[in-house]
Design a protein around this motif. Structure first.
Motif, PDB file in Angstrom:
ATOM      1  N   UNK A  32       0.904  -1.197  -0.052  1.00  0.00           N
ATOM      2  CA  UNK A  32       0.014   0.168   0.074  1.00  0.00           C
ATOM      3  C   UNK A  32       0.852   1.214  -0.067  1.00  0.00           C
ATOM      4  N   UNK A  33       0.460   2.332  -0.773  1.00  0.00           N
ATOM      5  CA  UNK A  33       1.029   3.760  -0.535  1.00  0.00           C
ATOM      6  C   UNK A  33       0.128   4.806   0.052  1.00  0.00           C
ATOM      7  N   UNK A  34       0.936   5.461   0.905  1.00  0.00           N
ATOM      8  CA  UNK A  34       0.196   6.701   1.382  1.00  0.00           C
ATOM      9  C   UNK A  34      -0.217   7.740   0.374  1.00  0.00           C
ATOM     10  N   UNK A  35      -1.532   8.024   0.395  1.00  0.00           N
ATOM     11  CA  UNK A  35      -1.923   9.089  -0.637  1.00  0.00           C
ATOM     12  C   UNK A  35      -2.914   9.888   0.011  1.00  0.00           C
ATOM     13  N   UNK A  36      -2.807  11.046  -0.493  1.00  0.00           N
ATOM     14  CA  UNK A  36      -3.738  12.307  -0.503  1.00  0.00           C
ATOM     15  C   UNK A  36      -4.865  12.250  -1.352  1.00  0.00           C
TER      16      UNK A  36
END
Length: 124
Positions: free
Chosen positions: A59-63
Motif C-alpha cells: 500500500x502507498x500513502x496517498x492524499x
C-alpha cells in the motif's frame, strides 16, 4: 537594466513568488475537478500521513481530494483510480510525491495517427 524592461521583469518575479492571479473557477469547474467514488466502490486502508506509521506492504500513502473532503489513506496505487471518477473531460491521475496525490487531471489524448488515436475520445 533598461527602464522599459523593469516592469515585465518585476511582474514575472512577483508572479513566481506570489502566484499568478487567474479567474476564479466556476462551481461547474470545481465539480469537474473533484474525485468521487464510483457507485459501490470503497477505499480500504488505514489513515496515513507524514507523522503516521508507514503503510502496510503493498500500500502507498496517498492524499485524496474527494468531493467529501481531503483524506490521507493507504491505498493500492495500481487500483485506486479504478475506484474513483472525475467530471467530464477529466481523468484520475497520481502525482508522485509523499504522500502521493490523487487528483483529477485533464484527459490524455492519443497523438494523431497513433495506434490509440482511433479508439481515443476527441480531446479539446
Amino acid at each position: 537594466m533598461k527602464r522599459n524592461t523593469r516592469l515585465p521583469v518585476l511582474m514575472a518575479v512577483l508572479c513566481v513568488f506570489v502566484g499568478c492571479a487567474s479567474a476564479p473557477e466556476t462551481s461547474a469547474g470545481l465539480e469537474e475537478s473533484k474525485l468521487s467514488l464510483r457507485d459501490g466502490a470503497v477505499l480500504e486502508g488505514p489513515a496515513c500521513g507524514l507523522e503516521s506509521p508507514e503503510c502496510p506492504e503493498g500500500l502507498t500513502c496517498a492524499s485524496l481530494d474527494l468531493d467529501t473532503g481531503r483524506s490521507f489513506q493507504c491505498v493500492r496505487a495500481q487500483e485506486v483510480c479504478d475506484r474513483l471518477q472525475c467530471g467530464q473531460g477529466r481523468e484520475c491521475v497520481i502525482l508522485e510525491s509523499y504522500p502521493a496525490q490523487i487528483r483529477c487531471g485533464p484527459e490524455r489524448c492519443a497523438p494523431p495517427g497513433s495506434r490509440d488515436a482511433a479508439s481515443s475520445q476527441t480531446c479539446r
